[in-house]
Design an enzyme around this catalytic site. Structure first.
Site, PDB file in Angstrom:
ATOM      1  CG  ASP A   1       9.737  35.872  26.291  1.00 45.81           C
ATOM      2  OD1 ASP A   1       8.523  35.785  26.550  1.00 45.81           O
ATOM      3  OD2 ASP A   1      10.178  35.931  25.117  1.00 45.81           O
TER       4      ASP A   1
ATOM      5  N   GLY B   1     -12.795  40.212  19.428  1.00 41.57           N
ATOM      6  CA  GLY B   1     -11.491  40.077  18.784  1.00 41.57           C
ATOM      7  C   GLY B   1     -10.465  39.752  19.847  1.00 41.57           C
TER       8      GLY B   1
ATOM      9  CB  CYS C   1      -8.221  34.975  24.354  1.00 44.00           C
ATOM     10  SG  CYS C   1      -6.688  35.203  25.247  1.00 44.00           S
TER      11      CYS C   1
ATOM     12  CE  LYS D   1     -10.023  43.519  27.364  1.00 47.76           C
ATOM     13  NZ  LYS D   1     -10.566  42.471  28.204  1.00 47.76           N
TER      14      LYS D   1
HETATM   15  C1  UDX Z   1     -10.966  36.728  27.148  1.00 46.66           C
HETATM   16  C2  UDX Z   1     -11.727  36.118  28.344  1.00 46.66           C
HETATM   17  O1  UDX Z   1     -12.703  37.055  28.803  1.00 46.66           O
HETATM   18  C3  UDX Z   1     -10.747  35.763  29.450  1.00 46.66           C
HETATM   19  O2  UDX Z   1     -11.429  35.175  30.532  1.00 46.66           O
HETATM   20  C4  UDX Z   1      -9.734  34.807  28.877  1.00 46.66           C
HETATM   21  O3  UDX Z   1      -8.808  34.399  29.833  1.00 46.66           O
HETATM   22  C5  UDX Z   1      -9.026  35.442  27.699  1.00 46.66           C
HETATM   23  O4  UDX Z   1      -9.976  35.811  26.710  1.00 46.66           O
HETATM   24  P1  UDX Z   1      -9.941  39.127  26.609  1.00 46.66           P
HETATM   25  O5  UDX Z   1      -9.453  38.556  25.311  1.00 46.66           O
HETATM   26  O6  UDX Z   1      -9.030  39.978  27.408  1.00 46.66           O
HETATM   27  O7  UDX Z   1     -10.392  37.944  27.587  1.00 46.66           O
HETATM   28  O8  UDX Z   1     -11.231  39.988  26.250  1.00 46.66           O
HETATM   29  P2  UDX Z   1     -12.771  40.051  26.663  1.00 46.66           P
HETATM   30  O9  UDX Z   1     -12.976  41.051  27.717  1.00 46.66           O
HETATM   31  O10 UDX Z   1     -13.327  38.703  26.859  1.00 46.66           O
HETATM   32  O11 UDX Z   1     -13.362  40.655  25.310  1.00 46.66           O
HETATM   33  C6  UDX Z   1     -13.205  39.949  24.078  1.00 46.66           C
HETATM   34  C7  UDX Z   1     -13.800  40.720  22.937  1.00 46.66           C
HETATM   35  O12 UDX Z   1     -15.204  40.679  22.984  1.00 46.66           O
HETATM   36  C8  UDX Z   1     -13.427  42.199  22.845  1.00 46.66           C
HETATM   37  O13 UDX Z   1     -13.143  42.510  21.500  1.00 46.66           O
HETATM   38  C9  UDX Z   1     -14.679  42.893  23.338  1.00 46.66           C
HETATM   39  O14 UDX Z   1     -14.792  44.191  22.807  1.00 46.66           O
HETATM   40  C10 UDX Z   1     -15.758  41.978  22.828  1.00 46.66           C
HETATM   41  N1  UDX Z   1     -17.019  42.032  23.566  1.00 46.66           N
HETATM   42  C11 UDX Z   1     -17.045  41.709  24.893  1.00 46.66           C
HETATM   43  C12 UDX Z   1     -18.204  42.354  22.906  1.00 46.66           C
HETATM   44  O15 UDX Z   1     -18.211  42.632  21.709  1.00 46.66           O
HETATM   45  N2  UDX Z   1     -19.383  42.353  23.622  1.00 46.66           N
HETATM   46  C13 UDX Z   1     -19.430  42.045  24.932  1.00 46.66           C
HETATM   47  O16 UDX Z   1     -20.533  42.048  25.486  1.00 46.66           O
HETATM   48  C14 UDX Z   1     -18.231  41.713  25.592  1.00 46.66           C
END
Ligand code: UDX
Length: 439
Positions: free
Chosen positions: A30, A263, A266, A329
């Site tokens: 990195d 949020g 990703c 999250k």
């Molecule tokens: C996501 C994808 O799930 C993962 O497969 C990819 O590789 C990267 O992006 P991540 O960003 O870690 O992963 O979070 P994720 O668990 O998907 O949650 C994303 C957001 O959605 C969080 O802010 C979470 O609080 C919100 N969320 C999730 C909701 O508001 N409602 C839900 O039912 C699920």
């Protein structure tokens, strides 16, 4: 095998540690010296369950090393590209400058070692078409490229890497890269032996699999948030609605939690980059629905702030609000595009004194959100507060005792931005409970 992982952010650091766990000799590269120094000392640069243990074990045994010098990684048989592809500052598209820099420095380092013909494996989330461009440049230098998108979730990244749902290999010339596929199979021997499904496809399909998956997840969340808006207007309950439709296995209950929306690093940037790429391809119409998904998501934050405002009769100046949660999250200290902080900021802008607490993310909040009052624990946050807002459903917040908490606040009003609290227990303890899309 000798493996390098270029880029040691959320994706790269976890991937490097998990490849060492798979039994390989791994070097992580990195450009950020502070990050490398931390990792080289066996310490995780961010909160991720299971990562500290893997780093301690494998840095300790010498199987996992970290460096800022690409030359130190040049003798690897397999190089993983795991650099970030954030949203560009000047628009919706992905910023590919880190990927570009990584590829250039890899080409230079490998050129210093005539005779080396490593396999390069792209893991970053990229606009469709990127793999072919990068692959052609690498081929001119005697290297082969596969694209192998990463699907890890923050907070479950180690588990998702060691036991993924699937492995996708994108090849530039299907049917002609069996040797490269066999090498990647050897890297993932443990996962394949565990029965992980492996899909070998064209590079473009593999790039699309990743953004399609994230777009689908974002769509599911915005769908249920749109239903929550209707529930709010009609007195229906979105949690019961989600249970009832989720029983149908074609729909499924997962990712149907209504609240303040998605949020993180990703989903938001991936759907925007996907729309931008579709525009470049002359296919804007195909993804115009994602704009609606993004708008519903922004509205979820706005509606939460409005709900708080209404509960305080429209006057936020002079009021104190406790915001529980800052990370995007639970089980993460990542505050990128955090819905909880977006709501907290809106409330502060409307004149409230906003105290924020989070079990993991407070250092980031202090640094990046001086307008919010960062406090160390729930008690300090809620003492004398006029309203409590749940922004991130950390278990310790969900399990708060409403009876004891009531003794600390000035007014027992709770706005549940994640529909994670039990309305009945809170109401029984004398609170005014306000959920999202729930009567
Ligand atoms: C996501 C994808 O799930 C993962 O497969 C990819 O590789 C990267 O992006 P991540 O960003 O870690 O992963 O979070 P994720 O668990 O998907 O949650 C994303 C957001 O959605 C969080 O802010 C979470 O609080 C919100 N969320 C999730 C909701 O508001 N409602 C839900 O039912 C699920």
């Amino acid at each position: 095998m000798r493996v390098s992982v270029i880029g040691c952010g959320y994706l790269g650091a976890v991937h490097a540690a998990c490849m060492a766990e798979n039994g390989h000799e791994v070097v992580g590269v990195d450009v950020d010296p502070a990050r490398i120094e931390r990792l080289a000392a066996g310490r995780a640069p961010f909160v991720e369950p299971g990562l500290p243990e893997l780093l301690a074990t494998h840095v300790g045994s010498g199987r996992l090393r970290f460096t800022t010098r690409m030359e130190d990684a040049a003798d690897a048989e397999v190089h993983f590209l795991g650099v970030g592809t954030p949203q560009r500052a000047d628009g919706a598209a992905a910023d590919l400058s880190y990927l570009e820099a990584a590829v250039r420095s890899l080409i230079d380092a490998v050129a210093e070692r005539p005779g080396t013909r490593p396999l390069v494996v792209g893991k970053s989330t990229v606009p469709v078409g990127t793999a072919r461009q990068v692959g052609e440049r690498l081929r001119a230098r005697g290297m082969t490229l596969l694209w192998n998108p990463e699907f890890l979730r923050e907070g479950r990244a180690v588990q998702d890497t060691l036991a993924p749902d699937r492995l996708v290999y994108g090849v530039l010339e299907p049917g002609q890269q069996d040797e490269a596929v066999a090498i990647l199979d050897a890297v993932y021997a443990r996962q394949l032996a565990d029965g992980t499904p492996r899909i070998v496809t064209g590079a473009e399909t593999s790039e699309l699999v990743k953004v399609a998956a994230n777009s689908f997840l974002a769509t599911k969340i915005s769908f249920i948030n749109a239903m929550a808006e209707l529930c709010d207007r009609t007195g229906a309950d979105v949690t019961v609605l989600a249970d009832a439709i989720g029983i149908d296995e074609r729909i499924g209950r997962k990712f149907l939690h209504a609240g303040i929306g998605f949020g993180g690093g990703c989903l938001p940037k991936d759907i925007r980059a996907f729309m931008a790429r579709a525009g470049e391809l002359g296919a804007s119409d195909s993804l115009s629905f994602l704009r609606e998904i993004d708008l519903i998501n922004a509205r979820a934050r706005q509606h939460a702030a409005d709900r708080v405002s209404r509960a305080l009769e429209g006057v936020l100046t002079g009021r104190t609000i406790a915001v529980l949660g800052a990370a995007f999250k639970p089980l993460s200290d990542d505050i990128r595009d955090s819905p909880a902080l977006a709501v907290a900021n809106k409330l502060a802008l409307r004149g409230a004194t906003v105290r924020v607490t989070d079990p993991a993310a407070m250092d980031h909040v202090r640094r990046e959100f001086p307008v919010l009052r960062a406090v160390d624990d729930v008690e300090e946050a809620v003492r004398g507060a006029d309203l409590v807002f749940l922004g991130t459903e950390w278990p310790q917040f969900v399990q708060l005792d409403p009876v004891a908490t009531r003794e600390l606040v000035a007014q027992p009003i709770v706005v549940d931005g994640r529909n994670a609290l039990d309305p009945r227990t809170w109401r029984d303890a004398g609170w005014e409970y306000i959920g999202t899309g729930r009567p």
